[in-house]
Enzyme design. Structure first.
Site, mmCIF file in Angstrom:
data_model
loop_
_atom_site.group_PDB
_atom_site.id
_atom_site.type_symbol
_atom_site.label_atom_id
_atom_site.label_comp_id
_atom_site.label_asym_id
_atom_site.label_seq_id
_atom_site.Cartn_x
_atom_site.Cartn_y
_atom_site.Cartn_z
ATOM 1 N N GLU A 43 -8.195 -18.483 20.410
ATOM 2 C CA GLU A 43 -9.168 -17.629 21.095
ATOM 3 C C GLU A 43 -9.529 -18.136 22.493
ATOM 4 O O GLU A 43 -9.772 -17.349 23.408
ATOM 5 C CB GLU A 43 -10.421 -17.562 20.218
ATOM 6 C CG GLU A 43 -11.290 -16.372 20.463
ATOM 7 C CD GLU A 43 -10.729 -15.060 19.883
ATOM 8 O OE1 GLU A 43 -9.584 -15.050 19.396
ATOM 9 O OE2 GLU A 43 -11.467 -14.063 19.930
ATOM 10 N N GLY B 281 -14.528 -10.150 13.490
ATOM 11 C CA GLY B 281 -13.392 -10.430 14.382
ATOM 12 C C GLY B 281 -12.239 -11.078 13.637
ATOM 13 O O GLY B 281 -11.089 -11.040 14.098
ATOM 14 N N ARG C 259 0.590 -8.535 24.842
ATOM 15 C CA ARG C 259 -0.377 -8.647 25.954
ATOM 16 C C ARG C 259 0.209 -9.345 27.173
ATOM 17 O O ARG C 259 -0.299 -9.184 28.273
ATOM 18 C CB ARG C 259 -1.642 -9.374 25.487
ATOM 19 C CG ARG C 259 -2.517 -8.485 24.641
ATOM 20 C CD ARG C 259 -3.870 -9.137 24.358
ATOM 21 N NE ARG C 259 -4.501 -8.467 23.229
ATOM 22 C CZ ARG C 259 -5.315 -9.066 22.371
ATOM 23 N NH1 ARG C 259 -5.606 -10.343 22.517
ATOM 24 N NH2 ARG C 259 -5.834 -8.383 21.385
ATOM 25 N N SER D 80 0.821 -1.225 0.000
ATOM 26 C CA SER D 80 0.000 0.000 0.000
ATOM 27 C C SER D 80 0.846 1.263 0.000
ATOM 28 O O SER D 80 0.362 2.330 -0.414
ATOM 29 C CB SER D 80 -0.888 0.027 1.245
ATOM 30 O OG SER D 80 -1.712 -1.095 1.288
ATOM 31 N N CYS E 272 -11.048 -9.106 22.041
ATOM 32 C CA CYS E 272 -12.469 -8.725 21.960
ATOM 33 C C CYS E 272 -13.390 -9.709 22.688
ATOM 34 O O CYS E 272 -14.405 -9.309 23.258
ATOM 35 C CB CYS E 272 -12.880 -8.631 20.487
ATOM 36 S SG CYS E 272 -12.228 -9.958 19.474
ATOM 37 N N LYS F 43 -6.892 -17.153 25.105
ATOM 38 C CA LYS F 43 -7.003 -15.716 25.425
ATOM 39 C C LYS F 43 -8.225 -15.461 26.311
ATOM 40 O O LYS F 43 -8.158 -14.692 27.267
ATOM 41 C CB LYS F 43 -7.160 -14.896 24.134
ATOM 42 C CG LYS F 43 -5.928 -14.880 23.264
ATOM 43 C CD LYS F 43 -6.232 -14.170 21.944
ATOM 44 C CE LYS F 43 -5.069 -14.305 20.977
ATOM 45 N NZ LYS F 43 -5.411 -13.912 19.613
ATOM 46 N N HIS G 26 -20.024 -9.816 19.647
ATOM 47 C CA HIS G 26 -19.688 -11.094 20.277
ATOM 48 C C HIS G 26 -20.641 -11.298 21.462
ATOM 49 O O HIS G 26 -20.772 -10.423 22.330
ATOM 50 C CB HIS G 26 -18.254 -11.088 20.814
ATOM 51 C CG HIS G 26 -17.193 -11.121 19.738
ATOM 52 N ND1 HIS G 26 -17.454 -11.302 18.405
ATOM 53 C CD2 HIS G 26 -15.834 -11.027 19.850
ATOM 54 C CE1 HIS G 26 -16.306 -11.299 17.724
ATOM 55 N NE2 HIS G 26 -15.317 -11.134 18.575
ATOM 56 N N ASN H 154 -17.602 -6.113 18.925
ATOM 57 C CA ASN H 154 -16.217 -6.607 18.861
ATOM 58 C C ASN H 154 -15.235 -5.643 18.222
ATOM 59 O O ASN H 154 -14.052 -5.641 18.589
ATOM 60 C CB ASN H 154 -16.156 -7.955 18.133
ATOM 61 C CG ASN H 154 -16.697 -7.907 16.737
ATOM 62 O OD1 ASN H 154 -17.848 -7.566 16.518
ATOM 63 N ND2 ASN H 154 -15.871 -8.242 15.764
#
Ligand SMILES: NC(=O)c1ccc[n+]([C@@H]2O[C@H](COP(=O)([O-])OP(=O)(O)OC[C@H]3O[C@@H](n4cnc5c(N)ncnc54)[C@H](OP(=O)(O)O)[C@@H]3O)[C@@H](O)[C@H]2O)c1
Length: 361
Positions: free
Chosen positions: A210, A188, A118, A41, A158, A213, A251, A336
């Site tokens: 997921e 998501g 995280r 881009s 999320c 998390k 969600h 989300n």
């Protein structure tokens, strides 16, 4: 000259990046002056680079569409003219970890939507209504990075945002065991139905990474700072299944909870409705007035009716009832890509600005 803080959106052409650009249009404190994405881009105008991929309601904001997209890896060039960056790039975890630290080391604060940092012990993972105190760990992180102003802060996944706020509001009743199933929207995964036609009328019982998390991140949110790092809480066990469903945004979670204390339904609802945090006290621009709403109707919350509650920044809870095996069960819903992604990160940046961590360079 504008008093607003200048921000660069890293990964600005992607799904979360577009959400950043759309919610920052006419933001009272921040203005997008730089967009960065992959080398594919870079060099094109934002409008050319996004092409047919613009997924937000309304047009590309006029202030952004003619910006020439930069390459995310040109850290000096991107950070030179901005006060902080919002990060939503889709690179490998190691690449994201590295590049976000490189930005912080140019004395540019980084507020990230990505999962890479995280679990970096001195990086705060913040839901502004729940754990603003984790900002205190930033001083320790700056020492490690050797910076004066540069640091990284992240927001959590999320999926956790449809049940973690309720569990937090109920902390004094000491929830200790939680079973949750999440029903997660296709946005998501950065996709819509045109790009993912297999999802029409379908359910897929797997979302990579997921469940881990969803089980672990709430514990870090409830953790404490000890010796310059965040130590996760260990007093709640959460087990989770995460299911992809044919919904574009929102969600939903169905959760069962055991409490050490014995709350009544009225007490649980009262705690939800009266739960407030620092964003509400400070009146942050993105903060919902009412963070959690309780819905009495048996058939709420619903995606089509409730996902945009409080501009997608509030959380809707319903169907609270006693359970035969667990103590209580409920259903939660959150947006989300707003509360769960870009909106949550922008609210986090607002909190950091209001607390003196993000300033004009
Ligand atoms: N979607 C959600 O609801 C959600 C929620 C929470 C977290 N996240 C996380 O947020 C991040 C972005 O998600 P997304 O859904 O917005 O992804 P996406 O739509 O695929 O967008 C990815 C962005 O990263 C850029 N990019 C890709 N490869 C790159 C590279 N090698 N070097 C530099 N830039 C690169 C893309 O630029 P080009 O346009 O030039 O390719 C684009 O701007 C991911 O880490 C994702 O896991 C997403």
């Amino acid at each position: 000259m504008s008093d607003k803080l200048k921000v660069a959106v890293l990964g600005g052409t992607g799904m979360v990046g577009q959400r950043f650009i759309s919610i920052l249009n006419n933001h009272p404190w921040f203005e997008v002056t730089t967009v960065a994405a992959s080398p594919r881009s870079a060099g094109q105008t934002y409008e050319e680079a996004v092409g047919g991929r613009w997924k937000m309601d309304g047009e590309i904001p006029a202030s952004v569409k003619n910006l020439v997209v930069k390459d995310v890896t040109d850290v000096k060039g991107v950070s030179a003219d901005v006060d902080f960056v919002l990060s939503a790039v889709n690179m490998s975890k190691d690449e994201i970890k590295h590049i976000e630290e490189e930005y912080a080391k140019t004395e540019t604060p980084v507020v990230s939507n990505n999962s890479a940092h995280r679990w970096t012990p001195d990086v705060p993972m913040i839901i502004p209504e729940i754990n603003p105190d984790h900002m205190d760990v930033i001083e320790f992180q700056k020492k490690r990075l050797g910076t004066t102003n540069g640091f990284i802060a992240v927001k959590p996944n999320c999926s956790i945002q449809s049940y973690t706020p309720a569990l937090t509001a109920w902390k004094e009743f000491e929830p200790y065991e939680v079973v949750a199933t999440t029903y997660q929207a296709i946005s998501g995964a950065g996709k819509n139905f045109e790009e993912w036609p297999e999802m029409v009328g379908n359910v897929i019982p797997f979302i990579s990474g997921e469940e881990e998390k969803s089980e672990k991140e709430p514990l870090r949110i409830w953790g404490k700072i000890e010796n310059g790092v965040i130590v996760p809480a260990d007093d709640v066990k959460i087990t989770c299944q995460c299911i992809r469903i044919p919904v574009l945004y929102g969600h939903t979670a169905a959760a069962f909870v055991k409490f050490k204390k014995n709350p009544t339904k009225e007490q649980l609802i009262e705690k939800l409705e009266n739960f407030k945090g620092l964003p509400q006290e400070l009146g942050l621009p993105s903060a919902p007035k009412q963070f959690i709403q309780y819905m009495q109707e048996d058939n709420r919350p619903q995606i089509t009716l409730d996902v945009n509650y409080e501009n997608g920044m509030g959380v809707s809870i319903g169907r609270l009832r006693e359970d035969t095996i667990y103590d209580w069960k409920f259903v939660g819903l959150s947006h989300n890509t707003l509360r769960g992604a870009a909106g949550g990160a922008v609210e986090c940046a607002e909190l950091l600005k209001a607390s003196g961590y993000i300033n004009k360079k």
